[in-house]
Write a protein that holds these residues in place. Structure first.
Motif, PDB file in Angstrom:
ATOM      1  N   SER A   3      37.432  33.669  45.193  1.00 52.34           N
ATOM      2  CA  SER A   3      38.788  33.746  44.651  1.00 52.34           C
ATOM      3  C   SER A   3      38.854  34.839  43.581  1.00 52.34           C
ATOM      4  O   SER A   3      37.870  35.117  42.899  1.00 52.34           O
ATOM      5  CB  SER A   3      39.198  32.399  44.058  1.00 52.34           C
ATOM      6  N   ASP A   5      40.490  36.235  40.076  1.00 52.61           N
ATOM      7  CA  ASP A   5      41.133  35.782  38.850  1.00 52.61           C
ATOM      8  C   ASP A   5      41.276  36.992  37.939  1.00 52.61           C
ATOM      9  O   ASP A   5      40.279  37.558  37.493  1.00 52.61           O
ATOM     10  CB  ASP A   5      40.293  34.701  38.168  1.00 52.61           C
ATOM     11  N   THR A  63      47.509  41.601  42.958  1.00 51.59           N
ATOM     12  CA  THR A  63      46.189  41.003  43.112  1.00 51.59           C
ATOM     13  C   THR A  63      46.256  39.701  43.910  1.00 51.59           C
ATOM     14  O   THR A  63      47.318  39.065  43.988  1.00 51.59           O
ATOM     15  CB  THR A  63      45.552  40.765  41.732  1.00 51.59           C
ATOM     16  N   PRO A  64      45.145  39.293  44.517  1.00 53.50           N
ATOM     17  CA  PRO A  64      45.176  38.113  45.396  1.00 53.50           C
ATOM     18  C   PRO A  64      45.536  36.798  44.709  1.00 53.50           C
ATOM     19  O   PRO A  64      45.870  35.821  45.392  1.00 53.50           O
ATOM     20  CB  PRO A  64      43.734  38.058  45.944  1.00 53.50           C
ATOM     21  N   ASP A  65      45.468  36.750  43.375  1.00 52.87           N
ATOM     22  CA  ASP A  65      45.840  35.512  42.673  1.00 52.87           C
ATOM     23  C   ASP A  65      47.323  35.485  42.306  1.00 52.87           C
ATOM     24  O   ASP A  65      47.757  34.625  41.531  1.00 52.87           O
ATOM     25  CB  ASP A  65      44.991  35.337  41.416  1.00 52.87           C
ATOM     26  N   GLY A  66      48.108  36.421  42.867  1.00 50.95           N
ATOM     27  CA  GLY A  66      49.546  36.418  42.624  1.00 50.95           C
ATOM     28  C   GLY A  66      49.965  37.100  41.344  1.00 50.95           C
ATOM     29  O   GLY A  66      51.115  36.963  40.917  1.00 50.95           O
ATOM     30  N   ALA A 107      53.045  39.879  47.441  1.00 47.72           N
ATOM     31  CA  ALA A 107      51.677  39.479  47.094  1.00 47.72           C
ATOM     32  C   ALA A 107      51.011  38.806  48.290  1.00 47.72           C
ATOM     33  O   ALA A 107      51.650  38.086  49.052  1.00 47.72           O
ATOM     34  CB  ALA A 107      51.689  38.544  45.895  1.00 47.72           C
ATOM     35  N   ASP A 108      49.716  39.060  48.468  1.00 47.17           N
ATOM     36  CA  ASP A 108      48.967  38.535  49.607  1.00 47.17           C
ATOM     37  C   ASP A 108      47.639  37.982  49.093  1.00 47.17           C
ATOM     38  O   ASP A 108      46.860  38.702  48.469  1.00 47.17           O
ATOM     39  CB  ASP A 108      48.722  39.660  50.619  1.00 47.17           C
ATOM     40  N   ALA A 109      47.391  36.713  49.360  1.00 44.61           N
ATOM     41  CA  ALA A 109      46.182  36.069  48.846  1.00 44.61           C
ATOM     42  C   ALA A 109      44.912  36.611  49.474  1.00 44.61           C
ATOM     43  O   ALA A 109      43.806  36.324  48.988  1.00 44.61           O
ATOM     44  CB  ALA A 109      46.264  34.557  49.087  1.00 44.61           C
ATOM     45  N   ASP A 110      45.024  37.388  50.551  1.00 51.81           N
ATOM     46  CA  ASP A 110      43.841  37.897  51.251  1.00 51.81           C
ATOM     47  C   ASP A 110      43.487  39.331  50.882  1.00 51.81           C
ATOM     48  O   ASP A 110      42.456  39.825  51.329  1.00 51.81           O
ATOM     49  CB  ASP A 110      44.051  37.816  52.765  1.00 51.81           C
TER      50      ASP A 110
END
Length: 262
Positions: A3, A5, A63-66, A107-110
């Motif tokens: 993940s 952060d 960023t992947p954490d939104g 935004a994209d979590a991947d």
């Protein structure tokens, strides 16, 4: 996948990973005197010609954490929620509202997604007078990169990240997808002037300057007042595998040095 952060990420690595690479000049630039030589960047197939806006290269990093970061070409200036941001060139003020909107929409979590924009006008550069008479500030999208292997890349030493970036490692949206993505998010792009076959591009210095003047007698992105001078062109293949810039000032400087005029 690990993940992400933004509070614990190595932001120096994120900064390096998302910097926009240097673009060569269409005619080779002599670093000794700033003049242009006869050799040109080789293009094949369809070449898209866009206006090169004289502003400051800026980026919005989703960023992947939104979360998001806003940066200039060289450094990160602001993270979502910061009480104080670096005011350099007015980039944060110009892009913060857009960054908030893109965070909600794109935004994209991947992956890490980077929107590259030219911020211009205001007091950004000495050329701002060509775009605005009242110090208005604008921005235009010119590229988007999507980084899927961000965790592996961020684990690399700094030198390898820079080598990956400068070696063409970033994955760019191709022309059709870029234009569609911009329309989807209501983003104005740098003006598309023409798409030509590479065989139609001029190779002679004098003919290239005339080609620039014919396509761009003045900027197409004036914010108010009379439109002034454009900086020049950016030439791209559809998949962005080959890219180069052609600036009026480089051809004018070369002509002056060859003729001895001022």
């Amino acid at each position: 996948m690990p993940s992400f952060d933004i509070r614990t990420a190595d932001l120096r690595a994120v900064n390096s990973l998302t910097k926009y690479p240097s673009i060569p000049t269409y005619h080779a630039l002599d670093s000794r005197d700033g003049g242009l030589g006869e050799e040109v960047v080789p293009f094949t197939g369809a070449v898209t010609l866009t206006e090169k806006v004289d502003g400051t290269n800026s980026r919005i990093i989703l960023t992947p954490d939104g979360e998001y970061l806003i940066g200039s070409r060289e450094e990160l200036l602001y993270a979502r929620g910061d009480l104080i941001g670096n005011p350099a060139l007015g980039i944060v003020d110009a892009l913060r509202e857009l960054a908030e909107r893109l965070r909600a929409e794109a935004a994209d979590a991947d992956r890490v997604t980077v929107f590259y924009l030219e911020v211009y006008g205001g007091r950004v550069t000495a050329a701002s007078k060509h775009y605005t008479a009242s110090r208005q500030v604008g921005h235009r999208l010119f590229d988007v990169a999507e980084l899927d292997r961000w965790a592996d890349l961020l684990a690399l030493p700094a030198q390898r990240i820079a080598a990956w970036r400068d070696g063409g490692g970033q994955r760019w949206l191709d022309e059709a997808v870029l234009v569609d993505r911009a329309a989807r998010h209501g983003l104005a792009t740098v003006p598309r002037l023409a798409t030509v076959d590479a065989t139609e591009l001029p190779r002679d210095l004098h003919k290239t300057y005339a080609f620039l003047a014919d396509l761009l007698p003045q900027t197409r992105v004036a914010l108010d007042g009379p439109a002034g001078r454009s900086e020049g062109l950016v030439l791209r293949t559809a998949d962005r595998s080959v890219i180069a810039k052609a600036r009026f000032q480089d051809y004018e400087r070369t002509r002056r040095r060859r003729t001895g005029s001022r």
